[in-house]
Write a protein that holds these residues in place. Structure first.
Motif, PDB file in Angstrom:
ATOM      1  N   THR A  88      29.152  40.001  39.261  1.00 58.66           N
ATOM      2  CA  THR A  88      28.591  39.508  40.525  1.00 58.66           C
ATOM      3  C   THR A  88      29.424  39.843  41.760  1.00 58.66           C
ATOM      4  OG1 THR A  88      29.755  37.378  40.417  1.00 58.66           O
ATOM      5  CG2 THR A  88      27.650  37.536  39.249  1.00 58.66           C
ATOM      6  N   LYS A  89      30.580  40.489  41.572  1.00 61.70           N
ATOM      7  CA  LYS A  89      31.515  40.771  42.669  1.00 61.70           C
ATOM      8  C   LYS A  89      32.061  39.491  43.308  1.00 61.70           C
ATOM      9  CE  LYS A  89      31.428  45.181  42.226  1.00 61.70           C
ATOM     10  NZ  LYS A  89      32.605  45.842  41.609  1.00 61.70           N
ATOM     11  N   LEU A  90      32.069  38.397  42.528  1.00 59.12           N
ATOM     12  CA  LEU A  90      32.641  37.145  43.013  1.00 59.12           C
ATOM     13  C   LEU A  90      34.146  37.300  43.212  1.00 59.12           C
ATOM     14  CD1 LEU A  90      31.941  34.064  43.537  1.00 59.12           C
ATOM     15  CD2 LEU A  90      32.895  33.688  41.252  1.00 59.12           C
ATOM     16  N   LYS A  91      34.636  36.935  44.387  1.00 60.95           N
ATOM     17  CA  LYS A  91      36.038  37.156  44.720  1.00 60.95           C
ATOM     18  C   LYS A  91      36.926  36.012  44.250  1.00 60.95           C
ATOM     19  CE  LYS A  91      35.023  39.889  48.830  1.00 60.95           C
ATOM     20  NZ  LYS A  91      35.085  39.927  50.308  1.00 60.95           N
ATOM     21  N   THR A  92      38.144  36.374  43.910  1.00 57.24           N
ATOM     22  CA  THR A  92      39.198  35.427  43.581  1.00 57.24           C
ATOM     23  C   THR A  92      40.430  35.814  44.393  1.00 57.24           C
ATOM     24  OG1 THR A  92      38.373  35.221  41.311  1.00 57.24           O
ATOM     25  CG2 THR A  92      40.612  34.448  41.735  1.00 57.24           C
ATOM     26  N   HIS A  93      41.104  34.840  44.968  1.00 58.79           N
ATOM     27  CA  HIS A  93      42.347  35.081  45.703  1.00 58.79           C
ATOM     28  C   HIS A  93      43.493  34.334  45.024  1.00 58.79           C
ATOM     29  CE1 HIS A  93      39.768  36.681  48.810  1.00 58.79           C
ATOM     30  NE2 HIS A  93      39.208  35.498  49.014  1.00 58.79           N
ATOM     31  N   LEU A 119      46.156  29.913  33.204  1.00 56.89           N
ATOM     32  CA  LEU A 119      45.754  30.787  34.305  1.00 56.89           C
ATOM     33  C   LEU A 119      45.411  32.186  33.814  1.00 56.89           C
ATOM     34  CD1 LEU A 119      45.439  30.070  37.336  1.00 56.89           C
ATOM     35  CD2 LEU A 119      46.731  28.391  36.028  1.00 56.89           C
ATOM     36  N   GLY A 120      46.083  32.630  32.765  1.00 63.11           N
ATOM     37  CA  GLY A 120      45.744  33.926  32.190  1.00 63.11           C
ATOM     38  C   GLY A 120      44.305  33.942  31.696  1.00 63.11           C
ATOM     39  N   GLU A 121      43.899  32.874  31.006  1.00 62.11           N
ATOM     40  CA  GLU A 121      42.523  32.780  30.513  1.00 62.11           C
ATOM     41  C   GLU A 121      41.524  32.685  31.664  1.00 62.11           C
ATOM     42  OE1 GLU A 121      41.470  33.131  27.416  1.00 62.11           O
ATOM     43  OE2 GLU A 121      43.555  33.475  26.799  1.00 62.11           O
ATOM     44  N   ILE A 122      41.878  31.942  32.692  1.00 64.67           N
ATOM     45  CA  ILE A 122      40.988  31.808  33.845  1.00 64.67           C
ATOM     46  C   ILE A 122      40.825  33.147  34.560  1.00 64.67           C
ATOM     47  CG2 ILE A 122      40.799  30.784  36.159  1.00 64.67           C
ATOM     48  CD1 ILE A 122      41.956  28.203  34.959  1.00 64.67           C
ATOM     49  N   LEU A 123      41.910  33.905  34.687  1.00 64.49           N
ATOM     50  CA  LEU A 123      41.822  35.208  35.350  1.00 64.49           C
ATOM     51  C   LEU A 123      40.918  36.165  34.573  1.00 64.49           C
ATOM     52  CD1 LEU A 123      45.522  35.669  36.508  1.00 64.49           C
ATOM     53  CD2 LEU A 123      43.526  35.301  37.981  1.00 64.49           C
ATOM     54  N   ILE A 124      40.957  36.081  33.256  1.00 65.46           N
ATOM     55  CA  ILE A 124      40.047  36.903  32.457  1.00 65.46           C
ATOM     56  C   ILE A 124      38.596  36.513  32.736  1.00 65.46           C
ATOM     57  CG2 ILE A 124      39.262  37.380  30.103  1.00 65.46           C
ATOM     58  CD1 ILE A 124      42.200  37.267  29.235  1.00 65.46           C
ATOM     59  N   SER A 125      38.339  35.210  32.816  1.00 67.05           N
ATOM     60  CA  SER A 125      36.982  34.741  33.130  1.00 67.05           C
ATOM     61  C   SER A 125      36.558  35.171  34.529  1.00 67.05           C
ATOM     62  CB  SER A 125      36.909  33.215  33.024  1.00 67.05           C
ATOM     63  OG  SER A 125      37.158  32.780  31.710  1.00 67.05           O
ATOM     64  N   ARG A 126      37.482  35.067  35.488  1.00 65.42           N
ATOM     65  CA  ARG A 126      37.170  35.472  36.864  1.00 65.42           C
ATOM     66  C   ARG A 126      36.913  36.976  36.943  1.00 65.42           C
ATOM     67  NH1 ARG A 126      35.674  31.399  40.019  1.00 65.42           N
ATOM     68  NH2 ARG A 126      36.161  32.711  41.822  1.00 65.42           N
TER      69      ARG A 126
END
Length: 221
Positions: free
Chosen positions: A176-181, A162-169
């Motif tokens: 792009t201002k793509l949101k993550t919750h 999840l740490g790696e995914i959060l860096i990608s997000r």
């Protein structure tokens, strides 16, 4: 389902829930009417025992104003409409239920997918780094129970998935201002210990923090 061309009127079964009214080009939402709808939708999703709690009214007010992207009210509440939501609180306080429900308030907007963080790690253990790539794409996600997932392990190599995914997000957000919750039981210090300062600093840019009180009751009991 929304009534055609009237996204502020949502139909559930034989009932129509009018969440506000249209004035000119603007929808003026009524918070109390939104709560009536959310409780009804919650009962259809989670059973007739579901209800909203008066003690959570402030949390709900923030989430609702964020969901409808009321920029004026968000500013008063200290929320940035461009960022995602990190909803934190103790076990059983209702984080997952509320984030699930918020997807239905604005049927005219693309909903995010609720994904348990532990399921992502299980996918990584089986598929490897393709899993990280899959969640670093342009879809909307809410990572549920962030921080309680195990360490990933693929072919003998450990990975803080999840740490790696959060860096990608975070990279996607900057471009792009793509949101993550996300929802989490952990506080800021615990998140930093788990993911490290590098990820934690990116989380500050990714998320608005909305937190339940530490002594919030466990609604599962």
């Amino acid at each position: 389902m929304e009534t055609k061309n009237k996204p502020y009127i949502i139909s559930e079964g034989k009932l129509d829930y009018e969440l506000g009214e249209l004035r000119g080009q603007q929808i003026l939402y009524d918070f109390d009417k939104m709560l009536v709808y959310l409780e009804a939708k919650g009962q259809s999703l989670f059973g007739h025992g579901f209800r909203l709690y008066e003690e959570d009214r402030d949390i709900l007010f923030k989430l609702c104003n964020y969901a409808i992207q009321d920029k004026t009210m968000c500013k008063k509440l200290g929320l940035d409409p461009q960022k995602g939501i990190l909803l934190s609180g103790p076990v059983g306080c209702g984080k997952t239920s509320l984030m699930t429900l918020m997807r239905y308030l604005t049927p005219h907007r693309k909903p995010y997918k609720m994904i348990p963080a532990r399921n992502i790690v299980f996918g990584f253990n089986y598929l490897g780094y393709k899993t990280i790539e899959d969640y670093g794409n342009t879809q909307f996600f809410c990572f549920d129970d962030l921080g309680v997932e195990p360490m990933g392990r693929h072919y003998g190599k450990d990975c803080n998935v999840l740490g790696e995914i959060l860096i990608s997000r975070h990279d996607l957000f900057l471009k792009t201002k793509l949101k993550t919750h996300a929802t989490t039981n952990l506080n800021a210090q615990e998140l930093e210990q788990l993911y490290g300062n590098r990820v934690r600093s990116r989380m500050r840019e990714l998320f608005n923090l909305i937190a339940f009180e530490k002594n919030s009751q466990d609604k599962r009991r």
